[in-house]
Design an enzyme around this catalytic site. Sequence first.
Site, short mmCIF file in Angstrom:
data_model
loop_
_atom_site.label_atom_id
_atom_site.label_comp_id
_atom_site.label_asym_id
_atom_site.label_seq_id
_atom_site.Cartn_x
_atom_site.Cartn_y
_atom_site.Cartn_z
CB CYS A 91 9.54 58.04 33.85
SG CYS A 91 8.09 57.35 33.03
CG HIS A 146 11.86 60.98 31.55
ND1 HIS A 146 10.62 60.42 31.67
CD2 HIS A 146 11.70 62.31 31.79
CE1 HIS A 146 9.73 61.35 31.96
NE2 HIS A 146 10.36 62.51 32.03
#
Length: 332
Positions: A91, A146
């Site tokens: 991610c 993120h």
Amino acid sequence: FLLLKNEFNRFTHNPISMKRFLVFFLFFCSIAAVLPSSRAASPNVIIIMADDQGYQDLGCFGSLKIKTPHIDRMAKEGMRFTDFYSGAPVCTPSRAALLTGCYAKRVGGLGVLFPRDKRGLNPDEITIADLLKTKGYATACIGKWHLGHLKEFLPTSQGFDTYFGVPYSNDMTLDPTQPLANEVVLREGVTLENIKSRVKKNLVPLMRDTKIIEYPADQNTLTKRYTEEAIAFIKKNKEKPFFVYLPHTMPHIPLYATPQFEGESEIGLYGDTIEELDWSTGQILETLRKLKLDQNTLVIYTSDNGPWKLSSNSWVKGNMNRRVGGFAHPLK
């Protein structure tokens, strides 16, 4: 995979490589930064990014069991990319690469960030949002960020006017030092007095700008609320150029869908989440059509990396009767 739809689709309908696309997209951003600030010279930009979606999870990429009519139409009317390389297989670095156009190693070598981490994408890096803001674009990040959950790393420090979403993966926890909004909604028995003791896996905060507005986030409604937020932002900024970065939380595990979509797919909850993402994309495209912005808007649909690998993850073990990972065929 990656999909593109905009007014330039009249030039070609042929699949092209991601390498060529990146050259085109960075060239577009560079030109946008130096052209006069006219409406005709400033197309809107929307990037919709799924989390851990498989290559063959869409009808236009061969799915036989997951129905994605809106994205399939997008592929038919626009361009379909079959030669796609994510910036990283996980991610955080893949998002850093997407937003900066740099190798993840180049912008700090960030691995997957957790709530305990005090690092993030350096605010001195130039993101797509930073670049487009120089020409008067309204910018919004809606969804999973993120790239650092502390104030100095959040979207509002990276070129985005507003942020609404979950600061990291939905299987993580809470950093109890994060500030709470005055009107924070506390759920599932959480109170201001016990919140520090309710830090549990799969319970994540929902944020607006730099503060937590809901804990734990109602993950069943995230896709729906992200969609509503994006549409509201588009309508608010329809008279000027805008950039919407919409990195969805789904279909990263644990999987959630609104009741409207639960049980609708042939393959269980995983398919439900993808079909809701398709609905979301359709809602956004229809909004552009109604506002007559569709001929002046660049819309990209992609995923941060490939599907979840079945492992010893506790949520996976408890849900083995349901599909929890996407289809990568014909890839690994």
